[in-house]
Design a protein around this motif. Structure first.
Motif, PDB file in Angstrom:
ATOM      1  N   SER A  46       0.771  -1.758   0.249  1.00 39.30           N
ATOM      2  CA  SER A  46      -0.268   0.225   0.122  1.00 39.30           C
ATOM      3  C   SER A  46       1.038   1.391   0.018  1.00 39.30           C
ATOM      4  O   SER A  46       2.109   0.970   0.729  1.00 39.30           O
ATOM      5  CB  SER A  46      -0.568   0.254   1.052  1.00 39.30           C
ATOM      6  OG  SER A  46      -1.914  -1.577   1.498  1.00 39.30           O
ATOM      7  N   THR A 245      -9.065 -12.861   1.577  1.00 35.50           N
ATOM      8  CA  THR A 245      -8.093 -12.780   2.269  1.00 35.50           C
ATOM      9  C   THR A 245      -7.178 -13.435   3.528  1.00 35.50           C
ATOM     10  O   THR A 245      -8.752 -12.769   4.308  1.00 35.50           O
ATOM     11  CB  THR A 245      -7.316 -11.313   2.001  1.00 35.50           C
ATOM     12  OG1 THR A 245      -6.611 -11.384   2.515  1.00 35.50           O
ATOM     13  CG2 THR A 245      -8.214 -10.025   2.878  1.00 35.50           C
ATOM     14  N   THR A 267      -3.277 -14.445  -1.498  1.00 36.64           N
ATOM     15  CA  THR A 267      -2.654 -15.338   0.266  1.00 36.64           C
ATOM     16  C   THR A 267      -1.128 -13.514  -0.321  1.00 36.64           C
ATOM     17  O   THR A 267      -0.997 -13.634  -0.870  1.00 36.64           O
ATOM     18  CB  THR A 267      -2.356 -16.644  -0.496  1.00 36.64           C
ATOM     19  OG1 THR A 267      -1.726 -16.951   0.319  1.00 36.64           O
ATOM     20  CG2 THR A 267      -1.449 -16.313  -1.938  1.00 36.64           C
TER      21      THR A 267
HETATM   22  C1  LIG Z   1       4.408  -7.942   6.362  1.00 40.09           C
HETATM   23  C2  LIG Z   1       3.289  -7.939   5.917  1.00 40.09           C
HETATM   24  C3  LIG Z   1       2.777  -6.611   4.817  1.00 40.09           C
HETATM   25  C4  LIG Z   1       1.416  -6.100   4.752  1.00 40.09           C
HETATM   26  N1  LIG Z   1       1.475  -5.182   4.074  1.00 40.09           N
HETATM   27  C5  LIG Z   1       0.255  -4.637   3.249  1.00 40.09           C
HETATM   28  C6  LIG Z   1      -0.260  -3.857   2.567  1.00 40.09           C
HETATM   29  O1  LIG Z   1       0.905  -2.870   2.205  1.00 40.09           O
HETATM   30  N2  LIG Z   1      -1.523  -3.560   2.782  1.00 40.09           N
HETATM   31  C7  LIG Z   1      -1.989  -4.748   2.748  1.00 40.09           C
HETATM   32  O2  LIG Z   1      -3.457  -3.446   2.342  1.00 40.09           O
HETATM   33  N3  LIG Z   1      -2.211  -4.928   3.155  1.00 40.09           N
HETATM   34  C8  LIG Z   1      -0.929  -5.734   4.022  1.00 40.09           C
HETATM   35  N4  LIG Z   1      -0.656  -7.159   4.190  1.00 40.09           N
HETATM   36  C9  LIG Z   1      -1.805  -7.957   5.083  1.00 40.09           C
HETATM   37  C10 LIG Z   1      -2.216  -8.832   3.552  1.00 40.09           C
HETATM   38  O3  LIG Z   1      -1.835  -8.065   1.909  1.00 40.09           O
HETATM   39  C11 LIG Z   1      -3.057  -9.801   3.932  1.00 40.09           C
HETATM   40  O4  LIG Z   1      -3.825  -9.114   3.681  1.00 40.09           O
HETATM   41  C12 LIG Z   1      -2.837 -10.113   5.360  1.00 40.09           C
HETATM   42  O5  LIG Z   1      -1.814 -10.967   5.833  1.00 40.09           O
HETATM   43  C13 LIG Z   1      -3.953 -12.211   5.570  1.00 40.09           C
HETATM   44  O6  LIG Z   1      -3.348 -12.883   4.179  1.00 40.09           O
HETATM   45  P1  LIG Z   1      -3.007 -13.383   4.446  1.00 40.09           P
HETATM   46  O7  LIG Z   1      -2.862 -14.822   5.710  1.00 40.09           O
HETATM   47  O8  LIG Z   1      -2.176 -14.622   3.253  1.00 40.09           O
HETATM   48  O9  LIG Z   1      -1.434 -13.416   5.209  1.00 40.09           O
HETATM   49  C14 LIG Z   1       0.775  -7.188   4.970  1.00 40.09           C
HETATM   50  C15 LIG Z   1       1.009  -8.529   5.469  1.00 40.09           C
HETATM   51  C16 LIG Z   1       1.877  -9.183   5.743  1.00 40.09           C
HETATM   52  C17 LIG Z   1       2.104 -10.423   6.862  1.00 40.09           C
END
Ligand SMILES: Cc1cc2nc3c(=O)[nH]c(=O)nc-3n(C[C@H](O)[C@H](O)[C@H](O)COP(=O)(O)O)c2cc1C
Length: 335
Positions: A46, A245, A267
């Motif tokens: 983001s 997500t 993911t």
């Molecule tokens: C280290 C890290 C950085 C992330 N940066 C962003 C980001 O910049 N913008 C955003 O919308 N979500 C961000 N997320 C959230 C992920 O995109 C995702 O929605 C969230 O981790 C849940 O999905 P998952 O279970 O596949 O990790 C980040 C997650 C992690 C772990």
């Protein structure tokens, strides 16, 4: 062989596995490795409203540090040089990523107010973003009513809708009194889809140092259940795409999101843990499940386990909550 094609926000995607924003998409080699592994689209990390406003208002910031509340809030915000990229670099990144990838690149904007930054949405579109994901991460302050907060989200979508032609998705937190109602209102305001759910940052307390420390943990597979519940509920009730997500660690987790009614499964944690190439494993597990269970397309799978189509819709309801609480057997024996 399972036909993996799906539509998301009006985009034709080759499969339902989308890379969610993470540090992997902060680098071109991350983007290309995700694409090589089969990601059908990539949502970039983001860009934050504060980064944009900092750039726009930096002069004012230095003049009015003590009186301007925005300037004051900025003093708690990371310094610009702590970010990987400022707004101009972000736009340049979108441009280069879009030029060098065959798959749609979706920009992500983390905004909390519907003000001047919305023009950046237009600049993201001009830079080549195929859609914009509004990462609506926002912790309301005391004195703000739930109506104020919801209106802020709605106004934010309206402001971006006025700026751009490309599709808009809103990445929502789960903490609304009525998820169904806000989902409906955001779509009415011009969003083309919803991403469920944002995982909110939850700091911890270091007991030795007695300090609050920032922490981010990768998700666990069981965290899929909250977004799954809401996707199953919303499917067929909102006129827009749904993305799941959180908690996609195996291809079968992505299957669950599609069966519940999602257009795509996103993911991040699984890729951060196993590397961007792991997306290929998720994809082959997904396909294997679909083939083994006699589905011929993702479209056929979508929503077959939603509340609308499941044989026992009460499985998603309060009735089942009561049933499950009453049927739980403790492991210890009662004296
Ligand atoms: C280290 C890290 C950085 C992330 N940066 C962003 C980001 O910049 N913008 C955003 O919308 N979500 C961000 N997320 C959230 C992920 O995109 C995702 O929605 C969230 O981790 C849940 O999905 P998952 O279970 O596949 O990790 C980040 C997650 C992690 C772990």
């Amino acid at each position: 062989m399972l036909d993996l094609r799906t539509q998301y926000l009006g985009l034709e995607l080759k499969n339902p596995l989308v890379a969610s924003p993470s540090p992997i998409s902060q680098r071109f080699d991350g983007i290309h490795r995700l694409e090589d592994a089969g990601a059908s689209a990539i949502v970039l990390f983001s860009l934050f409203e504060e980064q944009i406003r900092f750039e726009n208002e930096s002069a004012a910031y230095f003049e009015f540090t003590s009186s301007n509340t925005f300037a004051e809030s900025l003093s708690f915000f990371p310094k610009m040089d702590e970010f990987e990229a400022g707004p101009e670099e972000y736009l340049e990144f979108i441009y280069r990523a879009s030029e060098t990838s065959e798959i749609p690149i979706i920009a992500s904007l983390n905004a909390t107010s519907p003000e001047g930054w919305a023009e950046y949405a237009l600049r993201m579109e001009q830079a080549g973003a195929k859609a914009i994901e509004l990462n609506a991460y926002y912790i309301p302050s005391f004195g703000q009513s739930s109506e104020d907060v919801e209106q802020r989200y709605v106004d934010m979508v309206r402001a971006v809708r006025r700026s751009v032609q490309i599709p808009i998705a809103v990445k929502l937190p789960p903490f609304f009194s009525s998820v169904g109602d806000i989902a409906y209102r955001l779509i009415e305001a011009g969003a083309n889809g919803l991403v469920l759910f944002n995982r909110l940052y939850q700091p911890d307390i270091d007991l030795e140092k007695q300090e609050v420390f920032p922490t981010i943990e990768l998700s666990r597979p069981s965290e899929i259940r909250l977004p799954l519940l809401w996707i199953a509920n919303l499917y067929g009730h909102v006129n827009g795409s749904l993305a799941g997500t959180t908690g996609v660690h195996r291809g079968t987790d992505a299957v669950k999101y599609i069966l519940a009614g999602a257009n795509v499964a996103m993911t991040a944690s699984a890729l951060l843990k196993n590397g961007p190439g792991y997306l290929a494993t998720l994809l082959s597990e997904f396909t294997e499940w679909g083939d083994a269970h006699g589905y011929h397309s993702v479209d056929q799978m979508r929503g077959s386990m939603s509340k609308k189509h499941v044989l026992d819709p009460s499985a998603f309801d309060r009735a089942n909550y009561v049933r499950v609480l009453q049927s739980y057997m403790p492991k210890f024996s009662a004296q």
